[in-house]
Write a protein that holds these residues in place. Structure first.
Motif, mmCIF file in Angstrom:
data_model
loop_
_atom_site.group_PDB
_atom_site.id
_atom_site.type_symbol
_atom_site.label_atom_id
_atom_site.label_comp_id
_atom_site.label_asym_id
_atom_site.label_seq_id
_atom_site.Cartn_x
_atom_site.Cartn_y
_atom_site.Cartn_z
ATOM 1 N N LYS A 263 1.151 -1.364 -0.327
ATOM 2 C CA LYS A 263 -0.294 -0.016 -0.116
ATOM 3 C C LYS A 263 0.905 1.583 -0.586
ATOM 4 C CE LYS A 263 -3.590 2.492 2.468
ATOM 5 N NZ LYS A 263 -4.567 1.983 3.910
ATOM 6 N N GLN A 264 1.969 0.778 0.637
ATOM 7 C CA GLN A 264 2.927 2.758 0.710
ATOM 8 C C GLN A 264 3.436 2.443 -0.578
ATOM 9 O OE1 GLN A 264 6.137 2.301 3.751
ATOM 10 N NE2 GLN A 264 5.845 4.394 3.421
ATOM 11 N N GLY A 265 4.241 1.812 -0.709
ATOM 12 C CA GLY A 265 4.815 2.143 -2.204
ATOM 13 C C GLY A 265 3.771 2.186 -3.461
ATOM 14 N N MET A 266 2.614 1.500 -3.663
ATOM 15 C CA MET A 266 1.410 2.081 -4.624
ATOM 16 C C MET A 266 1.654 3.668 -4.510
ATOM 17 S SD MET A 266 -0.804 -0.935 -4.734
ATOM 18 C CE MET A 266 -2.577 0.155 -6.266
ATOM 19 N N GLN A 267 1.566 4.162 -2.849
ATOM 20 C CA GLN A 267 0.616 5.652 -2.472
ATOM 21 C C GLN A 267 2.352 6.887 -2.756
ATOM 22 O OE1 GLN A 267 0.313 5.001 1.461
ATOM 23 N NE2 GLN A 267 -2.300 5.327 1.370
ATOM 24 N N GLN A 268 3.729 5.792 -2.827
ATOM 25 C CA GLN A 268 4.177 6.376 -3.168
ATOM 26 C C GLN A 268 4.632 6.689 -4.715
ATOM 27 O OE1 GLN A 268 7.382 4.888 -0.633
ATOM 28 N NE2 GLN A 268 7.939 6.067 0.772
ATOM 29 N N GLY A 269 4.181 5.779 -5.242
ATOM 30 C CA GLY A 269 4.399 5.233 -6.612
ATOM 31 C C GLY A 269 3.727 6.534 -7.656
ATOM 32 N N MET A 270 1.845 6.646 -6.571
ATOM 33 C CA MET A 270 0.647 7.727 -6.904
ATOM 34 C C MET A 270 1.663 8.622 -7.008
ATOM 35 S SD MET A 270 -2.794 5.792 -6.146
ATOM 36 C CE MET A 270 -3.439 7.230 -6.982
ATOM 37 N N GLN A 271 1.988 9.186 -6.204
ATOM 38 C CA GLN A 271 2.874 10.380 -5.712
ATOM 39 C C GLN A 271 3.725 11.445 -6.998
ATOM 40 O OE1 GLN A 271 4.047 10.206 -1.467
ATOM 41 N NE2 GLN A 271 2.231 10.824 -0.612
ATOM 42 N N LYS A 272 4.582 10.011 -7.170
ATOM 43 C CA LYS A 272 5.928 9.937 -7.727
ATOM 44 C C LYS A 272 4.868 10.493 -9.640
ATOM 45 C CE LYS A 272 10.679 8.561 -9.165
ATOM 46 N NZ LYS A 272 10.837 7.295 -9.346
ATOM 47 N N GLY A 273 4.307 9.730 -10.467
ATOM 48 C CA GLY A 273 3.221 9.747 -11.500
ATOM 49 C C GLY A 273 3.492 10.231 -11.307
ATOM 50 N N ILE A 274 2.097 11.661 -10.339
ATOM 51 C CA ILE A 274 2.047 12.788 -10.224
ATOM 52 C C ILE A 274 2.925 13.679 -10.541
ATOM 53 C CG2 ILE A 274 0.213 14.283 -8.706
ATOM 54 C CD1 ILE A 274 -1.290 11.573 -7.665
ATOM 55 N N GLN A 275 3.610 13.905 -9.795
ATOM 56 C CA GLN A 275 5.026 15.058 -9.806
ATOM 57 C C GLN A 275 5.630 14.525 -11.161
ATOM 58 O OE1 GLN A 275 5.457 16.909 -7.514
ATOM 59 N NE2 GLN A 275 6.918 18.064 -9.404
ATOM 60 N N GLN A 276 5.989 13.572 -11.705
ATOM 61 C CA GLN A 276 6.228 13.441 -13.168
ATOM 62 C C GLN A 276 5.279 13.947 -14.193
ATOM 63 O OE1 GLN A 276 7.441 9.298 -13.797
ATOM 64 N NE2 GLN A 276 9.689 9.466 -12.239
ATOM 65 N N GLY A 277 4.436 14.177 -13.917
ATOM 66 C CA GLY A 277 3.052 14.234 -14.944
ATOM 67 C C GLY A 277 3.018 15.878 -14.903
ATOM 68 N N ILE A 278 3.210 16.576 -13.478
ATOM 69 C CA ILE A 278 2.849 17.304 -13.007
ATOM 70 C C ILE A 278 4.399 18.616 -13.871
ATOM 71 C CG2 ILE A 278 3.049 19.620 -12.426
ATOM 72 C CD1 ILE A 278 1.232 17.917 -9.737
ATOM 73 N N GLU A 279 5.326 17.683 -13.433
ATOM 74 C CA GLU A 279 7.161 18.501 -14.776
ATOM 75 C C GLU A 279 7.045 18.255 -16.326
ATOM 76 O OE1 GLU A 279 9.871 15.811 -12.661
ATOM 77 O OE2 GLU A 279 9.507 16.967 -10.511
ATOM 78 N N LYS A 280 6.155 17.493 -16.145
ATOM 79 C CA LYS A 280 6.212 17.360 -17.698
ATOM 80 C C LYS A 280 5.550 18.059 -18.759
ATOM 81 C CE LYS A 280 5.119 13.077 -20.987
ATOM 82 N NZ LYS A 280 4.954 11.686 -21.546
ATOM 83 N N GLY A 281 4.031 17.961 -17.834
ATOM 84 C CA GLY A 281 3.069 18.612 -18.611
ATOM 85 C C GLY A 281 4.050 20.603 -18.153
#
Length: 111
Positions: free
Chosen positions: A55-73
């Motif tokens: 669960k913690q890994g999934m949350q961290q992965g989602m947060q990292k994915g969101i951050q990467q999406g924001i940076e890419k945008g």
């Protein structure tokens, strides 16, 4: 030999000896049950730990994915803006200042 000597000292009869054996077997059974409970608890604890880790890994992965999406945008938007400013013939230094892109990145866009 010591155990036999100890039993002789107590002067137990057959009934006493059988009762003693039953008590010892019951203690052994309790120990085995206790050990089984420990093993079950240990296994359950491991399972809970694994689930928590996933669960913690999934949350961290989602947060990292969101951050990467924001940076890419943000990068995409800066590039779009730089293209528009290049079409307006604005100076590369000013485009770099306005968009946050490097001069090298803007020169690549200009090609």
């Amino acid at each position: 030999v010591q155990a036999f000597d100890s039993l002789e000292e107590k002067q137990w009869n057959q009934q006493d000896l059988e009762q003693y054996i039953k008590e010892q077997e019951a203690i052994g059974k309790e120990d085995r049950i206790s050990q089984g409970s420990f093993e079950h608890g240990k296994d359950e604890g491991i399972s809970i730990g694994i689930a928590h880790g996933i669960k913690q890994g999934m949350q961290q992965g989602m947060q990292k994915g969101i951050q990467q999406g924001i940076e890419k945008g943000a990068l995409k938007k800066a590039i779009e803006t730089a293209h528009k400013l290049l079409q307006m013939d604005l100076d590369i230094d000013k485009i770099a200042q306005a968009t946050g892109l490097s001069i090298e990145q803007i020169k690549e866009l200009k090609k």
